[in-house]
Design a protein around this motif. Structure first.
Motif, PDB file in Angstrom:
ATOM      1  N   TRP A 189       0.839  -1.203   0.000  1.00 50.16           N
ATOM      2  CA  TRP A 189       0.000   0.000   0.000  1.00 50.16           C
ATOM      3  C   TRP A 189       0.877   1.257   0.000  1.00 50.16           C
ATOM      4  CZ3 TRP A 189       0.063   4.060   3.351  1.00 50.16           C
ATOM      5  CH2 TRP A 189      -0.891   5.052   3.106  1.00 50.16           C
ATOM      6  N   ALA A 190       1.909   1.275   0.824  1.00 49.87           N
ATOM      7  CA  ALA A 190       2.773   2.457   0.925  1.00 49.87           C
ATOM      8  C   ALA A 190       3.456   2.743  -0.410  1.00 49.87           C
ATOM      9  CB  ALA A 190       3.809   2.259   2.032  1.00 49.87           C
ATOM     10  N   LEU A 191       3.918   1.710  -1.089  1.00 49.24           N
ATOM     11  CA  LEU A 191       4.556   1.899  -2.390  1.00 49.24           C
ATOM     12  C   LEU A 191       3.576   2.539  -3.371  1.00 49.24           C
ATOM     13  CD1 LEU A 191       6.824   1.437  -4.476  1.00 49.24           C
ATOM     14  CD2 LEU A 191       5.787  -0.804  -4.895  1.00 49.24           C
ATOM     15  N   PHE A 192       2.382   1.975  -3.486  1.00 48.04           N
ATOM     16  CA  PHE A 192       1.394   2.497  -4.422  1.00 48.04           C
ATOM     17  C   PHE A 192       0.976   3.922  -4.045  1.00 48.04           C
ATOM     18  CE2 PHE A 192       1.085  -1.877  -5.694  1.00 48.04           C
ATOM     19  CZ  PHE A 192       0.685  -1.816  -7.026  1.00 48.04           C
ATOM     20  N   PHE A 193       0.781   4.174  -2.757  1.00 50.18           N
ATOM     21  CA  PHE A 193       0.365   5.507  -2.317  1.00 50.18           C
ATOM     22  C   PHE A 193       1.434   6.550  -2.597  1.00 50.18           C
ATOM     23  CE2 PHE A 193       0.104   8.844   0.941  1.00 50.18           C
ATOM     24  CZ  PHE A 193      -1.124   9.395   0.577  1.00 50.18           C
ATOM     25  N   VAL A 194       2.676   6.237  -2.271  1.00 50.25           N
ATOM     26  CA  VAL A 194       3.769   7.204  -2.472  1.00 50.25           C
ATOM     27  C   VAL A 194       3.947   7.510  -3.960  1.00 50.25           C
ATOM     28  CG1 VAL A 194       6.286   7.475  -2.296  1.00 50.25           C
ATOM     29  CG2 VAL A 194       4.959   6.734  -0.312  1.00 50.25           C
ATOM     30  N   VAL A 195       3.837   6.497  -4.799  1.00 42.46           N
ATOM     31  CA  VAL A 195       3.992   6.721  -6.236  1.00 42.46           C
ATOM     32  C   VAL A 195       2.822   7.558  -6.762  1.00 42.46           C
ATOM     33  CG1 VAL A 195       4.044   5.585  -8.491  1.00 42.46           C
ATOM     34  CG2 VAL A 195       5.457   4.729  -6.631  1.00 42.46           C
ATOM     35  N   ALA A 196       1.595   7.282  -6.308  1.00 42.36           N
ATOM     36  CA  ALA A 196       0.432   8.076  -6.730  1.00 42.36           C
ATOM     37  C   ALA A 196       0.571   9.522  -6.240  1.00 42.36           C
ATOM     38  CB  ALA A 196      -0.858   7.459  -6.207  1.00 42.36           C
ATOM     39  N   LEU A 197       1.012   9.690  -5.010  1.00 39.15           N
ATOM     40  CA  LEU A 197       1.209  11.037  -4.467  1.00 39.15           C
ATOM     41  C   LEU A 197       2.301  11.780  -5.231  1.00 39.15           C
ATOM     42  CD1 LEU A 197       0.311  13.049  -2.303  1.00 39.15           C
ATOM     43  CD2 LEU A 197       2.032  12.037  -0.785  1.00 39.15           C
ATOM     44  N   ALA A 198       3.374  11.080  -5.562  1.00 46.39           N
ATOM     45  CA  ALA A 198       4.448  11.698  -6.349  1.00 46.39           C
ATOM     46  C   ALA A 198       3.927  12.115  -7.722  1.00 46.39           C
ATOM     47  CB  ALA A 198       5.618  10.735  -6.495  1.00 46.39           C
ATOM     48  N   ALA A 199       3.086  11.288  -8.322  1.00 50.06           N
ATOM     49  CA  ALA A 199       2.507  11.632  -9.628  1.00 50.06           C
ATOM     50  C   ALA A 199       1.649  12.888  -9.511  1.00 50.06           C
ATOM     51  CB  ALA A 199       1.687  10.470 -10.170  1.00 50.06           C
ATOM     52  N   LEU A 200       0.889  12.987  -8.446  1.00 52.10           N
ATOM     53  CA  LEU A 200       0.075  14.183  -8.242  1.00 52.10           C
ATOM     54  C   LEU A 200       0.955  15.417  -8.046  1.00 52.10           C
ATOM     55  CD1 LEU A 200      -2.646  15.563  -7.905  1.00 52.10           C
ATOM     56  CD2 LEU A 200      -2.598  14.896  -5.477  1.00 52.10           C
ATOM     57  N   ILE A 201       1.987  15.283  -7.249  1.00 49.11           N
ATOM     58  CA  ILE A 201       2.878  16.420  -6.972  1.00 49.11           C
ATOM     59  C   ILE A 201       3.577  16.896  -8.245  1.00 49.11           C
ATOM     60  CG2 ILE A 201       5.011  17.093  -5.779  1.00 49.11           C
ATOM     61  CD1 ILE A 201       3.986  15.307  -3.423  1.00 49.11           C
ATOM     62  N   VAL A 202       4.123  15.958  -9.036  1.00 50.07           N
ATOM     63  CA  VAL A 202       4.817  16.394 -10.252  1.00 50.07           C
ATOM     64  C   VAL A 202       3.833  16.932 -11.288  1.00 50.07           C
ATOM     65  CG1 VAL A 202       6.853  14.927  -9.906  1.00 50.07           C
ATOM     66  CG2 VAL A 202       4.968  14.124 -11.339  1.00 50.07           C
ATOM     67  N   ASN A 203       2.616  16.397 -11.301  1.00 45.85           N
ATOM     68  CA  ASN A 203       1.604  16.941 -12.209  1.00 45.85           C
ATOM     69  C   ASN A 203       1.293  18.386 -11.854  1.00 45.85           C
ATOM     70  OD1 ASN A 203      -0.141  15.485 -14.369  1.00 45.85           O
ATOM     71  ND2 ASN A 203       0.492  13.858 -12.957  1.00 45.85           N
ATOM     72  N   LEU A 204       1.080  18.638 -10.574  1.00 45.20           N
ATOM     73  CA  LEU A 204       0.763  20.000 -10.138  1.00 45.20           C
ATOM     74  C   LEU A 204       1.952  20.951 -10.339  1.00 45.20           C
ATOM     75  CD1 LEU A 204      -1.289  19.227  -6.933  1.00 45.20           C
ATOM     76  CD2 LEU A 204      -2.158  20.101  -9.116  1.00 45.20           C
TER      77      LEU A 204
END
Length: 118
Positions: A97-112
């Protein structure tokens, strides 16, 4: 900045896409996780569709930035919901879960960061 955005987006898309495929083909891992978290097995495929939509949305966001931002935000919300399900079931095996969450959060951060007006 573009290289970071592209690498994180492609990584997040590949990771979520592979999870979507596992859910959609009926692989044993998503089924056992559903059982461990007291989620009906009938939800495994619809959850796979959501993961697949997020993965495709991230890729579409390379061309249409708002889609990538919305897809990344949707994946972050998906994994926050998954955390709630894990906690409710008393399942504190949260490495995947942590791996998937961190990668999704990173995708959101770089998108923004890369598309601040998206």
């Amino acid at each position: 900045m573009f290289v970071t955005y592209l690498v994180v987006t492609l990584l997040a898309s590949a990771l979520n896409g592979s999870a979507a495929v596992a859910n959609l083909i009926g692989h044993e891992y998503p089924k056992s996780e559903a059982d461990r978290n007291r989620v009906p097995r009938s939800w495994v495929r619809p959850l796979g569709v959501l993961l697949g939509a997020g993965a495709l949305g991230l890729l579409a966001g390379i061309v249409v930035p708002v889609l990538g931002t919305l897809a990344a935000a949707g994946l972050v919300l998906y994994f926050l919901g998954a955390l709630g399900v894990h906690v409710r079931a008393g399942n504190f095996r949260l490495g995947a879960w942590a791996l998937f969450f961190v990668v999704a959060l990173a995708a959101l951060i770089v998108n923004l960061a890369y598309h601040p007006n998206a």
